[in-house]
Design an enzyme around this catalytic site. Structure first.
Site, PDB file in Angstrom:
ATOM      1  CG  HIS A   1     -17.770  -0.582 -37.702  1.00 29.79           C
ATOM      2  ND1 HIS A   1     -17.955  -1.107 -38.732  1.00 29.79           N
ATOM      3  CD2 HIS A   1     -17.889  -1.359 -36.429  1.00 29.79           C
ATOM      4  CE1 HIS A   1     -18.638  -2.139 -38.307  1.00 29.79           C
ATOM      5  NE2 HIS A   1     -18.630  -2.228 -37.121  1.00 29.79           N
TER       6      HIS A   1
ATOM      7  CD  GLN B   1     -19.883 -11.992 -31.191  1.00 36.32           C
ATOM      8  OE1 GLN B   1     -18.711 -11.915 -30.291  1.00 36.32           O
ATOM      9  NE2 GLN B   1     -20.471 -11.070 -31.778  1.00 36.32           N
TER      10      GLN B   1
ATOM     11  N   GLY C   1     -15.263  -6.262 -38.054  1.00 37.82           N
ATOM     12  CA  GLY C   1     -14.976  -5.939 -39.483  1.00 37.82           C
ATOM     13  C   GLY C   1     -15.996  -5.721 -40.225  1.00 37.82           C
TER      14      GLY C   1
ATOM     15  N   GLY D   1     -20.528   0.995 -29.425  1.00 38.90           N
ATOM     16  CA  GLY D   1     -21.845   1.547 -29.848  1.00 38.90           C
ATOM     17  C   GLY D   1     -23.094   1.354 -29.169  1.00 38.90           C
ATOM     18  CD  GLN D   2     -27.530   4.995 -27.553  1.00 38.77           C
ATOM     19  OE1 GLN D   2     -26.993   5.915 -27.111  1.00 38.77           O
ATOM     20  NE2 GLN D   2     -28.692   4.990 -27.983  1.00 38.77           N
ATOM     21  CE  LYS D   3     -27.455  -1.330 -35.531  1.00 35.87           C
ATOM     22  NZ  LYS D   3     -26.929  -2.773 -35.834  1.00 35.87           N
TER      23      LYS D   3
ATOM     24  CB  VAL E   1     -23.286   6.435 -37.424  1.00 35.32           C
ATOM     25  CG1 VAL E   1     -23.262   6.862 -38.631  1.00 35.32           C
ATOM     26  CG2 VAL E   1     -22.374   6.967 -36.249  1.00 35.32           C
TER      27      VAL E   1
ATOM     28  CG  LEU F   1     -13.981  -1.930 -40.031  1.00 36.32           C
ATOM     29  CD1 LEU F   1     -12.487  -1.039 -39.843  1.00 36.32           C
ATOM     30  CD2 LEU F   1     -14.671  -2.334 -38.671  1.00 36.32           C
ATOM     31  CG  HIS F   2     -20.663   0.177 -41.172  1.00 40.08           C
ATOM     32  ND1 HIS F   2     -20.812   1.111 -39.895  1.00 40.08           N
ATOM     33  CD2 HIS F   2     -21.014  -1.213 -40.680  1.00 40.08           C
ATOM     34  CE1 HIS F   2     -21.433   0.148 -38.959  1.00 40.08           C
ATOM     35  NE2 HIS F   2     -21.649  -1.196 -39.368  1.00 40.08           N
TER      36      HIS F   2
HETATM   37  P1  AMP Z   1     -19.799  -4.908 -34.723  1.00 33.10           P
HETATM   38  O1  AMP Z   1     -18.647  -4.998 -35.715  1.00 33.10           O
HETATM   39  O2  AMP Z   1     -21.231  -5.215 -35.473  1.00 33.10           O
HETATM   40  O3  AMP Z   1     -19.572  -6.000 -33.630  1.00 33.10           O
HETATM   41  O4  AMP Z   1     -19.643  -3.718 -34.132  1.00 33.10           O
HETATM   42  C1  AMP Z   1     -18.552  -3.152 -33.515  1.00 33.10           C
HETATM   43  C2  AMP Z   1     -18.945  -1.955 -32.761  1.00 33.10           C
HETATM   44  O5  AMP Z   1     -19.597  -0.789 -33.539  1.00 33.10           O
HETATM   45  C3  AMP Z   1     -19.963  -2.152 -31.881  1.00 33.10           C
HETATM   46  O6  AMP Z   1     -19.664  -1.543 -30.437  1.00 33.10           O
HETATM   47  C4  AMP Z   1     -21.124  -1.781 -32.124  1.00 33.10           C
HETATM   48  O7  AMP Z   1     -22.118  -1.128 -31.304  1.00 33.10           O
HETATM   49  C5  AMP Z   1     -20.566  -0.524 -33.151  1.00 33.10           C
HETATM   50  N1  AMP Z   1     -21.522  -0.232 -34.165  1.00 33.10           N
HETATM   51  C6  AMP Z   1     -22.166  -1.141 -34.999  1.00 33.10           C
HETATM   52  N2  AMP Z   1     -22.786  -0.405 -35.671  1.00 33.10           N
HETATM   53  C7  AMP Z   1     -23.145   1.160 -35.298  1.00 33.10           C
HETATM   54  C8  AMP Z   1     -23.578   2.264 -35.707  1.00 33.10           C
HETATM   55  N3  AMP Z   1     -24.640   2.305 -36.704  1.00 33.10           N
HETATM   56  N4  AMP Z   1     -23.367   3.435 -35.123  1.00 33.10           N
HETATM   57  C9  AMP Z   1     -22.454   3.241 -34.069  1.00 33.10           C
HETATM   58  N5  AMP Z   1     -21.776   2.163 -33.626  1.00 33.10           N
HETATM   59  C10 AMP Z   1     -22.088   1.145 -34.140  1.00 33.10           C
END
Ligand code: AMP
Length: 286
Positions: free
Chosen positions: A39, A63, A33, A156-158, A185, A35-36
């Site tokens: 996401h 986690q 969540g 995300g590859q992040k 991103v 979300l940006h």
């Molecule tokens: P999170 O909510 O941080 O667990 O992220 C959820 C998904 O969004 C994961 O697969 C992250 O790798 C991806 N994600 C988070 N930030 C970015 C970003 N800046 N660019 C691309 N994918 C992202």
């Protein structure tokens, strides 16, 4: 058509059954969540590739370590719903911890079946400082795969180490799901988008900016023919802001995840650092 928020597993399963009966392809975007645009890019890819899209919003307690930011992690389901509506998401799956892990929570980890990714993938990079983190990630992701029966899941590859671990889990446990990696991103100035960026003061944000600058510098040198990782590392260190508390900068073969001394195609350069109290990660693939 509006996005439906579903909190219960049995309720989501009813939708999934219906979709499967209609032979719809299902795309899953697992998130915590807040979300940006990062996401949003995953959701857009899912929307294009699949008939139905589920975005999970779940701050997964198993986690997080005891001294991490589980309690203060941003939760903003109304904003998340608005963005999901805009992007044409069918369902937001937002379960409680109790819904995912049972009545007395099983959160002390004594009463829960865990997925344990291979030691060599978790005892490095983020796994070193976040003991048990990837067990928690793999466990919740497998549960989400089973609950949603998704055909595709977007990551995300992040979070490069997470992506690699999930791909390995899918291979090792013979899961019938395709993992779709999505590019990082960034803000216009290069900072990788993260829900944790909201913790940063203006000053801390400016320090954090040197992380993507250092990664870009490595890429420029590599493109110019430099492959010695010690040389690349030194150049990165010269750029990184001295106020950052660097946890690691590492070069890994993104096909095998092994550490390497000479950069080549598909080398992951990953960095983690604290800016103030906020732990940030970023990476680039050469
Ligand atoms: P999170 O909510 O941080 O667990 O992220 C959820 C998904 O969004 C994961 O697969 C992250 O790798 C991806 N994600 C988070 N930030 C970015 C970003 N800046 N660019 C691309 N994918 C992202």
């Amino acid at each position: 058509m509006s996005t439906v928020i579903v909190n219960k597993i049995y309720e989501l399963k009813k939708h999934i059954k219906d979709w499967k009966n209609n032979n719809y392809t299902i795309g899953l975007v697992p998130t915590m969540g807040a979300l940006h645009k990062g996401h949003a890019s995953l959701i857009k890819e899912a929307r294009e590739a699949c008939d139905k899209v589920v975005v999970s919003v779940f701050v997964n307690p198993i986690q997080f370590g005891p001294n991490e930011d589980f309690d203060k992690y941003p939760r903003q389901i109304d904003n998340d719903k608005a963005l999901c509506e805009e992007l044409g998401v069918d369902i937001i799956f937002a379960p409680s911890a109790e819904e995912m892990y049972g009545k007395n929570n099983r959160l002390n980890n004594t009463d829960l079946t865990f997925v344990c990714p291979p030691y060599n993938l978790v005892d490095c990079l983020c796994g070193k400082s976040r003991q048990g983190h990837f067990d928690g990630v793999a466990t919740v992701v497998l549960k989400l795969f089973n609950i949603t029966k998704a055909d595709f899941a977007f990551f995300g590859q992040k979070d490069a180490q997470q992506l690699y671990i999930i791909k390995t889990m899918v291979r090792d446990l013979n899961l019938d799901i395709k993992i779709v990696p999505c590019s990082i991103v960034r803000e216009n100035d290069g900072l990788a988008l993260s829900s944790r960026n909201t913790y940063l003061s203006k000053e801390e944000r400016s320090w954090a900016l040197s992380m993507s600058k250092a990664l870009n510098q490595i890429k420029t040198l590599y493109d110019g023919g430099v492959t010695d990782t010690n040389v690349l590392l030194d150049s990165a260190i010269s750029i990184l802001n001295k106020n950052l508390d660097i946890e690691y900068i590492e070069f890994r073969d993104f096909d095998t995840f092994e550490k390497i001394d000479n950069a080549k195609t598909n080398t992951l350069v990953a960095i983690a650092a604290k800016s103030g109290k906020t732990r940030l990660i970023d990476n680039i693939i050469l």
